[in-house]
Write an enzyme that holds these catalytic residues in place. Structure first.
Site, PDB file in Angstrom:
ATOM      1  N   CYS A  17       0.787  -1.237   0.000  1.00  0.00           N
ATOM      2  CA  CYS A  17       0.000   0.000   0.000  1.00  0.00           C
ATOM      3  C   CYS A  17       0.822   1.293   0.000  1.00  0.00           C
ATOM      4  CB  CYS A  17      -1.015  -0.009   1.125  1.00  0.00           C
ATOM      5  SG  CYS A  17      -0.562  -0.887   2.603  1.00  0.00           S
ATOM      6  N   ARG A  71       7.002 -11.300   5.169  1.00  0.00           N
ATOM      7  CA  ARG A  71       6.662 -11.067   6.577  1.00  0.00           C
ATOM      8  C   ARG A  71       7.379 -12.104   7.434  1.00  0.00           C
ATOM      9  NH1 ARG A  71       0.124  -9.767   5.952  1.00  0.00           N
ATOM     10  NH2 ARG A  71       0.425  -8.010   4.514  1.00  0.00           N
ATOM     11  N   GLN A 115       0.551 -11.239  -3.256  1.00  0.00           N
ATOM     12  CA  GLN A 115      -0.848 -10.851  -3.092  1.00  0.00           C
ATOM     13  C   GLN A 115      -1.472 -10.493  -4.436  1.00  0.00           C
ATOM     14  OE1 GLN A 115      -0.184  -7.532  -0.348  1.00  0.00           O
ATOM     15  NE2 GLN A 115      -1.288  -8.659   1.225  1.00  0.00           N
ATOM     16  N   ASP A 148      -3.144  -7.934  -5.007  1.00  0.00           N
ATOM     17  CA  ASP A 148      -3.409  -6.711  -4.265  1.00  0.00           C
ATOM     18  C   ASP A 148      -3.909  -5.605  -5.197  1.00  0.00           C
ATOM     19  OD1 ASP A 148      -3.537  -5.218  -2.004  1.00  0.00           O
ATOM     20  OD2 ASP A 148      -1.389  -4.889  -1.800  1.00  0.00           O
ATOM     21  N   HIS A 193      -5.427  -1.212  -4.856  1.00  0.00           N
ATOM     22  CA  HIS A 193      -5.874  -0.079  -4.052  1.00  0.00           C
ATOM     23  C   HIS A 193      -6.692   0.844  -4.950  1.00  0.00           C
ATOM     24  CE1 HIS A 193      -2.455  -1.639  -1.749  1.00  0.00           C
ATOM     25  NE2 HIS A 193      -3.204  -1.295  -0.720  1.00  0.00           N
ATOM     26  N   LYS A 204     -12.888  -3.165   7.952  1.00  0.00           N
ATOM     27  CA  LYS A 204     -12.758  -3.964   6.735  1.00  0.00           C
ATOM     28  C   LYS A 204     -13.893  -4.967   6.618  1.00  0.00           C
ATOM     29  CE  LYS A 204      -9.586  -7.228   9.001  1.00  0.00           C
ATOM     30  NZ  LYS A 204      -8.304  -7.944   8.926  1.00  0.00           N
ATOM     31  N   HIS A 210      -8.203  -0.613   0.366  1.00  0.00           N
ATOM     32  CA  HIS A 210      -7.270  -1.740   0.237  1.00  0.00           C
ATOM     33  C   HIS A 210      -8.113  -2.980  -0.054  1.00  0.00           C
ATOM     34  CE1 HIS A 210      -4.074   0.479   2.659  1.00  0.00           C
ATOM     35  NE2 HIS A 210      -5.174   1.146   2.962  1.00  0.00           N
TER      36      HIS A 210
END
Length: 665
Positions: A354, A383, A401, A403, A405, A490, A536
């Protein structure tokens, strides 16, 4: 004369009772059936023992086996206490520590006097637990002072419990629960007696080591796990699910199908083999087509960024222990370690994408007309998960991910979330998941932002789900207090797989904090700068974990478009080798991923081997098939029916079935 209080029941009716009346007494007054069925009570929202007095006006709901979630948590808590009592009966001198309920059972950590427990001890412990249940001893709540707790546990050699009791607040109401002469420090609540448990509805499953208070510097304990249910039918169904889950274990199937492996040299990272990576590529291509059609723009951002960026975003302070950090100076072998002056001298592998997406958004001046801007990335993240938490594809340290945004105006938020929900629905159904639940995770205690911002963000997500008609019991709609991220509420999307397990995968979060912290803005219709809302969102979550879920959902029997090897051409006799090569050539020309098996082995051996590898179709050819230009088509499955068909017809069938769902007319 006792003071009278008003008890309001769930149907809106009310009863006047004397202060100090228990929920058990109220249940008995309503009827003997309810008195027998009641397990506990919910008093003004708090779950309590039936025998606990009610001192003031209150709303009361009696918990029975029909309230399955509450009932299961209660019985599992009780099974843990009975386990602890049984162990201390059988192994005098064993110290008790903690024993919580879990999602499907319970465990208890013990400090054995002589030796660690083993799985050979479990049958005897189970039998002792059944004896305790049969005694039907009352579970009695008692209020003690901290000093009483410490003195009791020290006198009985319970050093772990005494240590924990010594850290409790001195002015807090502390409780123990007693069954006969045995007791444990516990907040409760509990059932009325041990006999409320079904002696045939639990099973001890395994033993492992566990450190006291989760710290490897502390003493090693023996942890005994069990599963507990309301009745033996539920237990049997659970054990059947466990057996089926073991057959579907993605680690086992991954090895049998030659998809991936893990090894010591790269803890928490996956070595993808060609067949496994082919599944990845098919899934990625499918997702890319869906994103392109949904108006997303794909980007690629750096793996490593300066610590100052992570500090500004807020991740450095709240997430640093889970990040892989890199000093900007290589340590000298003669020194103790790298020389760093402050956090600005450090870099970090990104744990999420992000902040980098905000930096792209900030390039150039953005107008309100540019919004919404949907920015997607198949971003590789790292991570530093604890070693003990790693689990195949499901919990890794390096992952990718799906992912994205979305930067939008406030007035666009509800529509954007609704569009995301529709996209996610199509993806899940295409991938074979017809059932999923939607949950709204609300503000945690520690968070960024104002209460007004959180009020607006949470309500916007509610409105968006309502706009799609998915805020219903059919979609398992639920609100989860305190479970949001530190910067945003979320929506969570929980898939149900083929054997009834749930997996939290997709998510969308409403964030007003990060655009503020990283100074993202756009020029509004009024000519002034405004902060965008940042959504997100992910659908798969991570490719690694989602592929693991797919393997287990399908038990390795992928739909044809995802299968790494879609067909194998297997010969019966060597005279058919030339024709088998012709078949392979025709399949490849039609876009079918196929292999040929010309080995001098019996056909039954070949069938078994390729079935184990979960190849969807076996095309068997012999001398007769070669002469007639046919194949014996054998689908995967023990009950599959073999058909002898012309080669052209087989190719047409396979090519039609191999089309990805989003490309079908």
């Amino acid at each position: 004369m006792s003071e009278m209080i008003r008890i309001t029941l769930p149907d809106g009716s009310a009863r006047e009772v004397a202060s100090g009346t228990t929920a058990a007494e109220i249940a008995a007054a309503i009827g003997p059936g309810l008195a027998k069925a009641a397990l506990a009570a919910r008093v003004d929202g708090e779950v309590r023992d039936l025998a606990r007095p009610i001192e003031r006006d209150a709303e009361l709901a009696l918990i029975t086996a029909r309230d399955e979630a509450d009932a299961l948590e209660l019985v599992r808590h009780d099974y843990a206490h009975v386990l602890a009592e049984a162990v201390q009966n059988l192994f005098p001198g064993t110290q008790i520590t903690f024993g919580p309920a879990t999602d499907d059972g319970f465990y208890y950590d013990f400090a054995p006097k002589d030796r660690p427990f083993t799985e050979e001890d479990l049958p005897a412990i189970e039998e002792e637990m059944r004896r305790i249940i049969a005694k039907d001893e009352a579970l009695v709540r008692e209020v003690w002072t901290r000093d009483q707790l410490i003195a009791h546990f020290r006198a009985h050699g319970e050093t772990f419990k005494a240590e924990w009791a010594g850290e409790l607040p001195g002015d807090e109401e502390l409780t123990v629960y007693r069954s006969g002469d045995w007791l444990d420090m516990c907040r409760g609540p509990h059932l009325a007696s041990t006999g409320k448990l079904d002696p045939q509805a639990f099973k001890l499953t395994r033993v492992s080591g566990a450190y006291w208070r989760g710290d490897q510097k502390n003493a090693m304990l023996s942890r005994i796990y069990g599963t507990g249910w309301l009745n033996k039918k539920q237990l049997a169904e659970h054990l059947t699910r466990l057996e089926e889950a073991a057959k579907r274990d993605h680690r086992k199937l991954g090895q049998e199908m030659d998809l991936f492996h893990l090894q010591q040299e790269a803890h928490g990272s996956i070595f993808w083999h060609p067949k496994g990576y082919l599944i990845w590529r098919q899934l990625e291509a499918y997702m890319r087509r869906r994103l392109d059609a949904g108006g997303y723009e794909e980007v690629k951002t750096p793996q490593i960024m300066d610590a100052r960026q992570w500090e500004q975003s807020g991740h450095w302070g709240k997430y640093r222990e889970n990040m892989f950090v890199i000093p900007d100076e290589v340590p000298n072998t003669e020194d103790d370690g790298p020389v760093v002056s402050n956090d600005a001298d450090w870099m970090a592998l990104k744990p999420m994408n992000c902040p980098a997406h905000v930096l792209i958004f900030r390039q150039g001046i953005k107008s309100y007309r540019d919004l919404p801007l949907r920015m997607a990335e198949f971003g590789c993240c790292h991570r530093n998960e604890p070693h003990g938490a790693l689990h195949g594809l499901m919990r890794v340290r390096q992952f990718t991910q799906d992912d994205a945004h979305i930067f939008c105006r406030q007035d666009q938020l509800v529509e954007e979330v609704a569009l995301f929900c529709d996209l996610l629905d199509r993806v899940y159904k295409d991938l074979g998941f017809d059932k999923y639940a939607i949950k709204l995770a609300l503000r945690p205690e520690k968070r960024f932002g104002t209460d007004e911002m959180w009020d607006w963000s949470e309500q916007s997500l509610r409105d968006a789900v309502a706009a799609t008609g998915r805020n219903t019991a059919e979609f398992g709609w639920e609100e989860l207090p305190g479970e949001g991220a530190f910067y945003a509420p979320k929506l969570e999307f929980h898939l149900t797989d083929a054997i009834g397990r749930t997996w939290q995968v997709g998510t969308i979060q409403t964030d007003t904090v990060l655009p503020e912290r990283l100074d993202a803005s756009y020029v509004g219709a009024d000519g002034e700068r405004h902060r965008p809302i940042m959504l997100h969102r992910a659908i798969l979550g991570s490719f690694e974990r989602f592929i693991g879920i797919l393997i287990e959902h399908y038990a390795g029997k992928f739909p044809l478009w995802l299968a790494p090897v879609q067909a194998v051409v297997a010969t019966i006799v060597s005279d058919a080798d030339g024709y088998a090569q012709d078949v392979i050539t025709a399949l490849a020309k039609a876009g079918i991923r196929a292999e040929v098996d010309l080995r001098n082995e019996k056909i039954n051996y070949k069938v078994r081997e390729h079935s184990l590898a979960k190849v969807p179709y076996l095309l068997v050819v012999g001398k007769r098939e070669a002469e007639e230009r046919t194949v014996a088509l054998r689908p995967l499955g023990a009950d599959a029916r073999q058909e002898v068909l012309p080669l052209d017809e087989v190719i047409a069938r396979l090519t039609g079935e191999a089309v990805p769902p989003d490309l079908r007319s």
